[in-house]
Design an enzyme around this catalytic site. Sequence first.
Site, short mmCIF file in Angstrom:
data_model
loop_
_atom_site.label_atom_id
_atom_site.label_comp_id
_atom_site.label_asym_id
_atom_site.label_seq_id
_atom_site.Cartn_x
_atom_site.Cartn_y
_atom_site.Cartn_z
N PHE A 234 -0.40 16.08 5.11
CA PHE A 234 -1.09 15.71 3.75
C PHE A 234 -0.20 15.38 2.54
O PHE A 234 0.41 16.48 2.82
CB PHE A 234 -2.63 16.06 3.06
CG PHE A 234 -2.81 14.78 1.61
CD1 PHE A 234 -4.16 14.41 2.02
CD2 PHE A 234 -2.13 15.85 0.52
CE1 PHE A 234 -3.80 13.82 0.83
CE2 PHE A 234 -3.26 15.10 -0.31
CZ PHE A 234 -4.16 14.16 -0.57
N GLU B 250 0.96 -1.45 0.09
CA GLU B 250 0.19 -0.15 -0.05
C GLU B 250 0.84 0.81 0.09
O GLU B 250 1.79 1.56 0.55
CB GLU B 250 -0.62 0.12 1.56
CG GLU B 250 -2.71 -0.93 1.31
CD GLU B 250 -2.76 0.94 0.15
OE1 GLU B 250 -2.36 1.91 -0.57
OE2 GLU B 250 -3.88 1.40 0.40
N ASP B 251 0.22 2.29 -0.19
CA ASP B 251 1.38 3.66 -0.29
C ASP B 251 0.60 4.40 1.03
O ASP B 251 1.62 4.72 1.49
CB ASP B 251 0.49 4.31 -1.41
CG ASP B 251 -0.99 4.90 -1.42
OD1 ASP B 251 -1.35 4.46 -0.62
OD2 ASP B 251 -1.61 5.83 -1.76
N ASP C 23 -3.71 5.76 6.67
CA ASP C 23 -4.69 6.65 7.50
C ASP C 23 -5.40 6.27 8.85
O ASP C 23 -5.42 6.04 9.47
CB ASP C 23 -5.46 7.43 6.38
CG ASP C 23 -5.23 8.93 6.37
OD1 ASP C 23 -5.06 9.37 7.85
OD2 ASP C 23 -6.38 9.08 5.92
N ARG D 30 2.03 11.93 -8.68
CA ARG D 30 2.30 10.62 -8.56
C ARG D 30 3.68 10.21 -8.57
O ARG D 30 4.21 9.63 -8.20
CB ARG D 30 1.43 9.80 -9.01
CG ARG D 30 -0.46 9.73 -8.84
CD ARG D 30 -1.13 8.60 -8.81
NE ARG D 30 -2.81 8.53 -9.14
CZ ARG D 30 -2.78 8.09 -8.35
NH1 ARG D 30 -2.31 7.72 -7.10
NH2 ARG D 30 -3.73 8.22 -7.53
P1 IMP Z 1 -7.61 4.87 4.99
O1 IMP Z 1 -6.38 4.17 5.51
O2 IMP Z 1 -8.55 3.63 4.45
O3 IMP Z 1 -7.92 6.06 5.56
O4 IMP Z 1 -7.28 4.55 3.04
C1 IMP Z 1 -5.95 5.32 2.94
C2 IMP Z 1 -6.27 5.72 1.47
O5 IMP Z 1 -6.56 7.75 1.60
C3 IMP Z 1 -4.57 5.71 1.12
O6 IMP Z 1 -4.17 4.56 0.39
C4 IMP Z 1 -4.92 6.67 0.63
O7 IMP Z 1 -5.28 6.48 -0.61
C5 IMP Z 1 -4.93 8.15 0.83
N1 IMP Z 1 -4.66 9.14 1.61
C6 IMP Z 1 -4.84 9.10 2.77
N2 IMP Z 1 -3.68 9.87 3.14
C7 IMP Z 1 -3.50 10.37 2.03
C8 IMP Z 1 -1.85 11.29 2.06
O8 IMP Z 1 -1.50 12.06 3.17
N3 IMP Z 1 -1.68 11.72 0.27
C9 IMP Z 1 -2.56 11.20 -0.33
N4 IMP Z 1 -3.55 10.18 -0.05
C10 IMP Z 1 -3.16 9.70 1.42
MG MG Z 2 -4.89 4.81 -2.08
#
Ligand code: IMP
Ligand code: MG
Length: 175
Positions: free
Chosen positions: A150, A96-97, A100, A163
């Site tokens: 962010f 994963e990237d 959050d 990206r």
């Molecule tokens: P979560 O953990 O379900 O809230 O989702 C995580 C996703 O939210 C990641 O895979 C990203 O696509 C997006 N995301 C969360 N924080 C950031 C950020 O700081 N920059 C860019 N995308 C983010």
């Molecule tokens: Mg994502």
Amino acid sequence: MERVKTLISEEEICRKLDELADQINKDYEGKELHLICILKGGVMFMSELAKRLKVTVTMDFMAVASYWGDTSSSGSVKFIKDLDDPIEGKNVLIVEDIIDTGRTLSFLVKTLENKAPQEIKLCTLLDKPHRRVVNDVIVDYVAFTIPDEFVVGFGLDYDQRYRNLPYIGVVEFVD
Ligand code: IMP
Ligand code: MG
């Protein structure tokens, strides 16, 4: 006008990727590893990590979109692109990237566990632990833990842009 202030440099990312790959090579010695990239954000991280792996690797890709209410912890993840290959009996590593709130990965792991893999582990480029809402996800490999900001670059976008940046930065809005 927007500009991006560097948070983690390309050199730091490369160094950390070497370290992370060393660890994964040790942990999976003698095993096969099935990498699953979560598109689109995970693509650069997975490519750069995979180049450093010496164990036998196969790859698959999936894309998801998350819908969550503002306050409730319930919600759903829609599969935009499902996996091509079965994961039954495989050592899966989800790449994963960023994690959050943790909702996306929590849902994803539960869904993939129903497909009878040998094991599922998680690997993320970035972790924002202060933002976590769902605490049932154990992240096995984290490249960088970052504050609640962010960020963009190295796969991560703001409105689909940035990206391609080889580093990770914070978008600043200036006049
Ligand atoms: P979560 O953990 O379900 O809230 O989702 C995580 C996703 O939210 C990641 O895979 C990203 O696509 C997006 N995301 C969360 N924080 C950031 C950020 O700081 N920059 C860019 N995308 C983010
Ligand atoms: Mg994502």
